[in-house]
Design a protein around this motif. Sequence first.
Motif, PDB file in Angstrom:
ATOM      1  N   ARG A 130       0.934  -1.239   0.085  1.00  0.00           N
ATOM      2  CA  ARG A 130       0.014   0.110   0.013  1.00  0.00           C
ATOM      3  C   ARG A 130       1.050   1.174   0.051  1.00  0.00           C
ATOM      4  O   ARG A 130       0.766   2.138  -0.941  1.00  0.00           O
ATOM      5  N   GLN A 131       1.958   1.325   0.832  1.00  0.00           N
ATOM      6  CA  GLN A 131       2.859   2.543   0.865  1.00  0.00           C
ATOM      7  C   GLN A 131       3.453   2.571  -0.468  1.00  0.00           C
ATOM      8  O   GLN A 131       3.620   3.832  -0.983  1.00  0.00           O
ATOM      9  N   LEU A 184      -1.912 -10.264  -2.633  1.00  0.00           N
ATOM     10  CA  LEU A 184      -1.539  -8.749  -2.538  1.00  0.00           C
ATOM     11  C   LEU A 184      -1.051  -7.849  -3.546  1.00  0.00           C
ATOM     12  O   LEU A 184      -1.767  -6.800  -3.468  1.00  0.00           O
ATOM     13  N   TRP A 185      -0.222  -8.493  -4.215  1.00  0.00           N
ATOM     14  CA  TRP A 185       0.035  -7.294  -5.344  1.00  0.00           C
ATOM     15  C   TRP A 185      -1.121  -7.139  -6.290  1.00  0.00           C
ATOM     16  O   TRP A 185      -1.348  -6.033  -6.443  1.00  0.00           O
ATOM     17  N   GLY A 186      -1.873  -8.003  -6.578  1.00  0.00           N
ATOM     18  CA  GLY A 186      -2.657  -7.902  -7.596  1.00  0.00           C
ATOM     19  C   GLY A 186      -4.109  -7.069  -7.310  1.00  0.00           C
ATOM     20  O   GLY A 186      -4.311  -6.314  -7.761  1.00  0.00           O
ATOM     21  N   ASN A 210      -7.105  -2.013  -6.066  1.00  0.00           N
ATOM     22  CA  ASN A 210      -7.802  -1.296  -5.216  1.00  0.00           C
ATOM     23  C   ASN A 210      -6.934  -1.347  -3.877  1.00  0.00           C
ATOM     24  O   ASN A 210      -6.938  -2.177  -2.921  1.00  0.00           O
ATOM     25  N   PRO A 211      -6.147  -0.307  -3.814  1.00  0.00           N
ATOM     26  CA  PRO A 211      -5.360  -0.163  -2.352  1.00  0.00           C
ATOM     27  C   PRO A 211      -5.791  -0.038  -1.210  1.00  0.00           C
ATOM     28  O   PRO A 211      -5.293  -0.289  -0.099  1.00  0.00           O
ATOM     29  N   ALA A 212      -7.178   0.301  -1.527  1.00  0.00           N
ATOM     30  CA  ALA A 212      -8.283   0.324  -0.167  1.00  0.00           C
ATOM     31  C   ALA A 212      -8.555  -1.134   0.380  1.00  0.00           C
ATOM     32  O   ALA A 212      -9.306  -1.162   1.442  1.00  0.00           O
ATOM     33  N   THR A 213      -8.357  -2.152  -0.491  1.00  0.00           N
ATOM     34  CA  THR A 213      -8.839  -3.459  -0.196  1.00  0.00           C
ATOM     35  C   THR A 213      -8.488  -3.708   1.269  1.00  0.00           C
ATOM     36  O   THR A 213      -7.012  -3.884   1.623  1.00  0.00           O
ATOM     37  N   VAL A 272      -9.907  -8.986   3.553  1.00  0.00           N
ATOM     38  CA  VAL A 272     -10.283  -9.985   2.472  1.00  0.00           C
ATOM     39  C   VAL A 272      -8.959 -10.894   2.436  1.00  0.00           C
ATOM     40  O   VAL A 272      -9.220 -11.949   2.101  1.00  0.00           O
ATOM     41  N   PHE A 273      -7.864 -10.558   2.771  1.00  0.00           N
ATOM     42  CA  PHE A 273      -6.737 -11.553   2.857  1.00  0.00           C
ATOM     43  C   PHE A 273      -6.680 -12.353   3.914  1.00  0.00           C
ATOM     44  O   PHE A 273      -6.601 -13.682   3.946  1.00  0.00           O
ATOM     45  N   GLN A 274      -7.259 -11.800   4.997  1.00  0.00           N
ATOM     46  CA  GLN A 274      -7.228 -12.927   6.215  1.00  0.00           C
ATOM     47  C   GLN A 274      -8.567 -14.075   6.057  1.00  0.00           C
ATOM     48  O   GLN A 274      -8.275 -14.934   6.463  1.00  0.00           O
ATOM     49  N   ALA A 275      -9.426 -13.461   5.510  1.00  0.00           N
ATOM     50  CA  ALA A 275     -10.619 -14.407   4.988  1.00  0.00           C
ATOM     51  C   ALA A 275     -10.083 -15.528   4.215  1.00  0.00           C
ATOM     52  O   ALA A 275     -10.635 -16.482   4.368  1.00  0.00           O
ATOM     53  N   GLU A 276      -8.956 -15.293   3.299  1.00  0.00           N
ATOM     54  CA  GLU A 276      -8.545 -16.350   2.661  1.00  0.00           C
ATOM     55  C   GLU A 276      -7.998 -17.440   3.405  1.00  0.00           C
ATOM     56  O   GLU A 276      -7.955 -18.574   3.103  1.00  0.00           O
TER      57      GLU A 276
END
Length: 716
Positions: A417-418, A468-470, A475-478, A482-486
């Motif tokens: 994100r940064q 993460l990259w894709g 959408n950097p605000a994702t 979302v990633f923890q849900a995976e």
Amino acid sequence: MKLPFLFLTAVSFLAGTLGAERVFVLHDATVPQAAYAARKVGAALRAADHEVIAARAQYDRLINLSVNPGRLGAEAFAIIPEGKVITVLGGDDRGMIYGALALAEAVANGTPLADIAAVEEAPHQQFRGIKFNLPWETYRPSSALDQHIPTAKDLKYWEAFLDMMTANRFNAISLWNMHPFTFMIRPKNFPEASPWTDAEFAEWQHLYREIFRLAKERGLDTYIVHWSIFVSKDFADAHGVAQHNYYPFYYGPGDTSEIVRRYLRESVTQVLEEYPNLDGIGLSHGEGMGGMTPLERQQWMDDVIIAGALAADRPVKLIHRAPFSANLDSGGSTSSSAEVITRAAMERLGDAFEGPIWVEMKFNWSHAHSTPNLEKVHGGKLGDTYFKPVPENYKITWQARNEDFFALRWGVPDFIRQHIARNGGHDYSGGYFTGSECYIPALDYFTATDDPVDWTWAFQRQWLFYKLWGRLLYNPATPDAVFQAEYTRRYGPAADHLLKAMSLASSTQLRLASLYDSRWDFTLYSEGFLALQGETTKYIGVDALIKQGTMASEYVSVGDYVTATLAGESFAAERITPPVLIGLLERDNREALRLVESVDTTGNATLRYEVADIQTWAHLGLHLAEKLRGAVALQRFRLAGDPADQQAAIGHLERALAAWDEVIAITRPLYRDMRLTHYNHNSFERNDDNRFHWALIRDEVAADVTVAREATAGTD
């Protein structure tokens, strides 16, 4: 932990069964992208125990997949639930696919169709690409890359890899090798250039055509990218030309003879005409052009590659790599002649190519996973020629190369994100590539266990890296949720803290790459704590750590820190000195270990690897913390002569070795001895004695203790 997990799984299954619905997916089956989106939604629905029906009558829910460019922009999507209908709307076919996959993800995470929420998203970065080095005639000759050839010729592999890209909202794949043309065509006027039998050539053609077809179906743009003046060996031998311009040679002088120019120009045109699903081509002002000035290189590109692409009777997209001489000239100017020449050449093209020209630049040379601040590009500092004034027909696309971690899983969402916030929001920015030169994400040559795991190919082990990259480029605000849900979908409640733990632990790699300055591909391999030192790739010993400058300008090297503090000087609060870095490493890695200490991996080898990689990064971080303490104490002893500093150095380096032994204990049962391109250096010989494992270099780590014991005062 086992009983609650099984109980929750059973409850989830029953809930899914009780909430099952009859669903009709309305789509235009004549459009390949719509058919693909419908297949993905259908598979998710069936996995959640819904019934996907073939006729519209008597449905409980209708999912409508459609495109409306008047309502949404390119690649944007909206999910609109209205009564019994869920409309997935795309601004184009690609956006429709993303919307369908977002709906499928919600279903896979357990959301009932009645609870699907309205959502609308649009792309933040226009270009979201993967750099994929093909293993045939690849850039770095190495058995570490050759081993991927059978996998990369398997269309099942490509189907899975391209599925992953689309699911993560990448939109472009670029295939790189030294001379792609004879794998794809028999040059009409130079058939002698082809080394293949008819049967062999038919296999190559089928492979490329199917890769491009699969990509098009998934809404992906495709490019082939090659390096400069290279021909086939058969062509060179037949005409007595380009004797240093075929694989595996790539440092030779550029052969600009007319027959070479014609052969390559016609090859570019023929490839684009024979492969209609190939979107574009890339060019590079690099290897194979020895002895040529920047102007001569650009003129050659204009006359050969550009002319060949524009001769094709169809739209073509272009990747234009920035020349590698981007640095400040001796007069302190903010531009170089190569930059001025390149910009002028691209602007002369106007709108001859479809869409913006993507100007690729390596972010922080080959080690973008370091600091999110732009410190350098390939060749050094970058002037402002490409940015001022703002270009009209091209966009800068950052190459976020990864030459630092291949085996261990990695994922630090805030770093990405940064990175995007600092470098992807400019009016001249177009997006990012990510990929490697020294690694191909194909064959899994890492896994040692015989227990069943849930992956087949290497890229599937690194699912978080790509997700993460894709997703963040789109959408950097994702949110992290979302990633923890995976994680939770894969492993259940046992994985509730894995994203946080992985982010904390794999930050170790970013910190080492920010601390230890590096340049091209194998000047650093962070997960192995290896660096090119002189002519040898080896463990970063305590003396190398003391002497080496930093990549990140806010970091302070051990040598500079000790010299300054002995002189009574101090550093500004924002500087990351060795003591500050030690504190960060210990805080984050101890917390990561705490978060995973109670995770039960019994009977689940896949989860075992996830947890083990977090533990490995954490102990590597603790190793680096103790090593930094030892390096500071050792350098203080050498400069100031206090024997207490020498004893402290010995103790810290012994504890660093103990942390390394923890790494070995974790990884020895799980990881094979792994081929590593970094050990091949620039040799054209296929060296099979190029295996890496943390256990194999323990003696190099232990040597630090000997260095400290044998140190003498007054010997900087």
